[in-house]
Design a protein around this motif. Structure first.
Motif, short mmCIF file in Angstrom:
data_model
loop_
_atom_site.label_atom_id
_atom_site.label_comp_id
_atom_site.label_asym_id
_atom_site.label_seq_id
_atom_site.Cartn_x
_atom_site.Cartn_y
_atom_site.Cartn_z
N ALA A 63 -56.30 20.21 -8.78
CA ALA A 63 -56.72 20.93 -9.98
C ALA A 63 -55.61 21.80 -10.55
N TRP A 64 -54.46 21.81 -9.87
CA TRP A 64 -53.32 22.57 -10.37
C TRP A 64 -52.76 21.91 -11.63
N GLU A 65 -52.36 22.73 -12.60
CA GLU A 65 -51.80 22.18 -13.84
C GLU A 65 -50.48 21.47 -13.55
N VAL A 106 -51.29 13.02 -4.25
CA VAL A 106 -50.55 13.38 -5.47
C VAL A 106 -49.71 12.18 -5.91
N THR A 107 -49.89 11.79 -7.18
CA THR A 107 -49.16 10.63 -7.71
C THR A 107 -48.20 10.99 -8.84
N CYS A 161 -57.72 17.33 -2.48
CA CYS A 161 -56.28 17.12 -2.36
C CYS A 161 -55.88 16.97 -0.89
N ASN A 162 -54.93 16.11 -0.64
CA ASN A 162 -54.40 15.90 0.70
C ASN A 162 -53.64 17.16 1.14
N GLU A 163 -53.94 17.65 2.34
CA GLU A 163 -53.36 18.91 2.82
C GLU A 163 -51.85 18.83 2.98
N LYS A 164 -51.35 17.67 3.40
CA LYS A 164 -49.90 17.50 3.56
C LYS A 164 -49.20 17.58 2.20
N ASP A 165 -49.82 16.97 1.18
CA ASP A 165 -49.26 17.03 -0.17
C ASP A 165 -49.27 18.47 -0.68
N LYS A 166 -50.38 19.17 -0.39
CA LYS A 166 -50.50 20.56 -0.84
C LYS A 166 -49.40 21.42 -0.23
N GLU A 167 -49.13 21.21 1.05
CA GLU A 167 -48.08 21.98 1.73
C GLU A 167 -46.71 21.70 1.12
N THR A 168 -46.45 20.44 0.78
CA THR A 168 -45.16 20.06 0.17
C THR A 168 -44.99 20.71 -1.20
N LEU A 169 -46.07 20.77 -1.97
CA LEU A 169 -46.02 21.40 -3.29
C LEU A 169 -45.76 22.89 -3.18
N LEU A 170 -46.36 23.52 -2.19
CA LEU A 170 -46.17 24.97 -2.01
C LEU A 170 -44.74 25.29 -1.57
N ILE A 171 -44.15 24.42 -0.77
CA ILE A 171 -42.73 24.60 -0.39
C ILE A 171 -41.85 24.49 -1.62
N PHE A 172 -42.17 23.54 -2.48
CA PHE A 172 -41.43 23.38 -3.73
C PHE A 172 -41.57 24.63 -4.61
N LYS A 173 -42.79 25.17 -4.70
CA LYS A 173 -43.03 26.36 -5.52
C LYS A 173 -42.26 27.56 -5.00
N LYS A 174 -42.06 27.64 -3.69
CA LYS A 174 -41.40 28.79 -3.09
C LYS A 174 -39.96 28.96 -3.59
N GLY A 175 -39.33 27.87 -3.98
CA GLY A 175 -37.95 27.95 -4.46
C GLY A 175 -37.81 28.35 -5.91
N ILE A 176 -38.94 28.56 -6.60
CA ILE A 176 -38.91 28.91 -8.02
C ILE A 176 -38.99 30.42 -8.18
N ASN A 177 -38.10 30.97 -8.99
CA ASN A 177 -37.96 32.43 -9.11
C ASN A 177 -39.12 33.08 -9.84
N ILE A 234 -47.11 26.19 -13.22
CA ILE A 234 -47.04 26.36 -11.77
C ILE A 234 -47.71 27.66 -11.31
N SER A 235 -48.02 28.56 -12.24
CA SER A 235 -48.72 29.80 -11.89
C SER A 235 -50.15 29.52 -11.43
N THR A 236 -50.66 28.34 -11.74
CA THR A 236 -52.03 27.97 -11.32
C THR A 236 -52.06 27.39 -9.91
N TRP A 237 -50.88 27.26 -9.29
CA TRP A 237 -50.80 26.67 -7.95
C TRP A 237 -51.16 27.73 -6.91
N LEU A 238 -52.43 27.93 -6.69
CA LEU A 238 -52.92 28.94 -5.77
C LEU A 238 -53.53 28.27 -4.54
N THR A 239 -53.31 28.87 -3.39
CA THR A 239 -53.72 28.24 -2.13
C THR A 239 -55.23 28.05 -2.04
#
Length: 621
Positions: A45-47, A58-59, A11-27, A34-39
């Motif tokens: 491989a994230w669901e 990421v497409t 996975c592209n590291e920049k894409d990974k960082e963007t996804l993690l920022i998105f995840k941070k806003g979820i309560n 999204i629980s499989t989104w682990l660093t």
């Protein structure tokens, strides 16, 4: 699981960082993909995340119905190669600040679905403008009442094919002065249903969308006649303008739509007539609507208007035909053998059921309630082998009830006709039947005695017809109610039925309404009546029944209506939690019957009646 099993790089590291920022806003994401989104894991491989097999970028992002709550961080749109984004059916609340801070928004996105994020709102849609490749946009259910420039923003999306903005609380866009300068010619699907436009449909609006094949503006508080510019939509297949306040005639407005297959104009204020023959037409073009409805092969909904006319010479090809609550007269139209649902209730159709209707072997639902139809209606019924719902009530039909009927019947209403003969025993062998109304006919003989196979009346079953409004006589009066799985009814009242009440009838413990009144039944009430724990309305009045009222009736707790009047019952009315709560009218006409609530009561029973009365008064207060 991701579908990226054959990726060549991670996975592209920049894409990974963007996804993690998105995840941070979820309560709370503990039960979601999204629980499989682990660093420590590859983000491809994230669901819910799909990557390009070659580049690792990421497409696609699929997070539909994950019970996600929190803020939609629109920085997710900075995923450079993102082409598909589905965040629908969650509890996201878009953040105005993140909308404003987006930089380098992707130009590859062609699919965006944010629909049904309950409680979400957006003050503007300007952030959509850079999405030049967008083909599918669904914002259904998002409050856009402050987004007054939504139409101008949509105009900046040159590739847009499908636009879903239903239930967005959109206001009056019709009076927008720039509407005539817009170009929505790329649109194929447009859904603006469930809004509150409180305005007219402008002619110029339909000049913007000439390639539309699907148009839905139902339930949007539209006030106008149907504009003639609809004639420009020659590719239109699906048209829904139902549940508005459209007025006037519809002959000239949509008669030239050559490809229409689904037409829904129900629940408006439309009027005018449908001519049955070209010879009655005042000018050549006035047969356009007549021709149109005969061409429709899918769905025709014209119910709840004030339309008139004789349709007896028409042959309708549609599978779904709803013309109820109009003023149609004359004979019934001919109907295609592929008809599935037919509702012609509340009109003034007359004559008999056409001979061609015997071929309706796909028919699932038929409603002819409250017309002026006559003849032997049930001759064709044995051919309707898929029928589940049959309502022929409030007509002048005659003949007998056939032995052979569909084995899928769930609702049978033959009420208020001239049917005669006996009730066939085979009718009680219907596994799915839960509403049987044969009241107010000329039926005679006894109620069949044998072990009933009415499974629906004994136990709850998953397969059941529901959602249709029917007329029900229960609790001593008429009700209009929507058929539900928990409402089971048998009504044989106002016939000439004789003999005893079968023991098996009182073993149908799921029944809520049982009405055998106004017949000439004899015998006693079976003691098993106490097992009918769900009974709410019981009427066996005006018969020749005798004997004591069984003590087991004291076990009934849900009775809201009871009528045992004008029989020959004797003895004391059982003392229970409910029987003393009914008026004396429920028991009058039984000279040898005593006990509360009748006057010839003992002191104990009178005290019970008084306590019941006080209990009722407390409820009122």
């Amino acid at each position: 699981m991701s579908s990226n099993d054959h990726r060549l790089i991670g996975c592209n590291e920049k894409d990974k960082e963007t996804l993690l920022i998105f995840k941070k806003g979820i309560n709370d994401s503990s039960y979601a993909k999204i629980s499989t989104w682990l660093t420590e894991k590859d983000c491809c491989a994230w669901e819910g995340v799909h990557c390009d097999n070659i580049t690792g970028r990421v497409t696609e992002l699929h997070l539909h119905d994950q019970n996600l709550k929190g803020e939609i961080n629109f920085s997710i749109l900075e995923l450079e190669f993102l082409s598909y984004l589905d965040l629908s059916d969650n509890y996201f609340e878009p953040s105005p600040t993140t909308q404003q801070n987006i930089t380098h928004i992707t130009s590859n996105l062609f699919y965006l679905d944010l629909s049904f994020n309950y409680g979400a709102h957006m003050d503007n849609l300007d952030w959509l403008s850079p999405l030049s490749s967008l083909k599918y946009l669904n914002l259904t259910g998002i409050d856009l009442h402050k987004a007054s420039n939504w139409l101008q923003v949509v105009n900046t999306l040159p590739s847009l094919l499908e636009l879903q903005l239903s239930f967005c609380n959109l206001k009056d866009f019709i009076n927008n002065p720039s509407i005539e300068y817009l170009n929505l010619s790329s649109l194929v699907t447009l859904d603006l249903s469930g809004n509150n436009f409180t305005s007219q449909l402008p002619n110029q609006f339909f000049n913007l969308t000439k390639d539309l094949s699907y148009l839905d503006i139902q339930g949007s508080n539209i006030h106008s006649e149907i504009p003639s510019s609809l004639l420009n939509l020659q590719n239109l297949i699906y048209l829904d303008l139902a549940y508005n306040q459209l007025q006037g005639s519809i002959q000239d407005g949509i008669g030239q739509l050559a490809n229409i297959q689904h037409l829904d104009l129900q629940s408006n204020m439309l009027s005018g007539s449908i001519p049955s023959t070209i010879g009655n037409l005042s000018s050549l073009h006035r047969d356009k609507f007549l021709s149109l409805i005969e061409r429709i092969s899918d769905s025709l909904y014209l119910s709840n208007n004030s339309m008139t006319g004789d349709m007896s010479n028409l042959t309708l090809k549609c599978e779904y035909l709803y013309l109820e609550h109009n003023n149609f007269t004359g004979g019934l139209p001919n109907i295609s053998p592929k008809a599935y649902e037919v509702d012609l209730a509340y009109n003034s159709f007359s004559g008999s059921i056409p001979h061609s209707w015997k071929n309706l072997q796909e028919l699932y639902y038929i409603n002819l309630w409250s017309n002026k139809l006559s003849g032997e209606a049930l001759v064709q019924v044995s051919n309707w082998t898929q029928l589940a719902f049959m309502n022929l009530g409030e007509n002048e039909f005659s003949g007998t009830i056939p032995i052979k009927m569909s084995q899928y019947l769930e609702v049978v209403i033959l009420r208020s006709n001239q049917f005669e003969g006996t009730i066939p025993a085979e009718l009680f062998n219907q596994s799915f039947l839960f509403h049987l109304d044969l009241a107010h006919n000329k039926l005679s003989g006894s109620i069949p005695k044998f072990m009933y196979n009415l499974t629906q009346m004994k136990t709850f079953h998953e397969r059941i017809f529901s959602g249709t409004e029917i007329e029900l006589f229960t609790k001593g009066q008429y009700y209009s109610y929507v058929v539900k799985p928990d409402r089971r009814t048998i009504d044989f009242s106002a016939n000439n039925l004789s003999g005893e009440m079968p023991l098996e009838l009182f073993q149908l413990v799921q029944i809520q309404t049982l009405n055998l009144s106004h017949n000439i039944l004899i015998g006693t009430i079976p003691k098993t009546i106490g097992g009918m724990k769900n009974i709410e309305s019981l009427d066996i009045s005006n018969n020749n029944l005798c004997g004591e009222i069984p003590e087991s009736m004291a076990l009934l707790n849900f009775l809201e209506y009871l009528n045992f009047s004008y029989n020959s019952f004797n003895g004391k009315i059982p003392i229970g939690t409910q029987l003393q709560c009914f008026d004396a009218l429920s028991f009058i006409g039984n000279p040898k019957l005593c006990g509360a609530p009748l006057n010839n009561c003992t002191t104990v029973e009178e005290n019970l009646r008084l306590q019941c009365h006080l209990h009722r008064m407390k409820k009122v207060i």
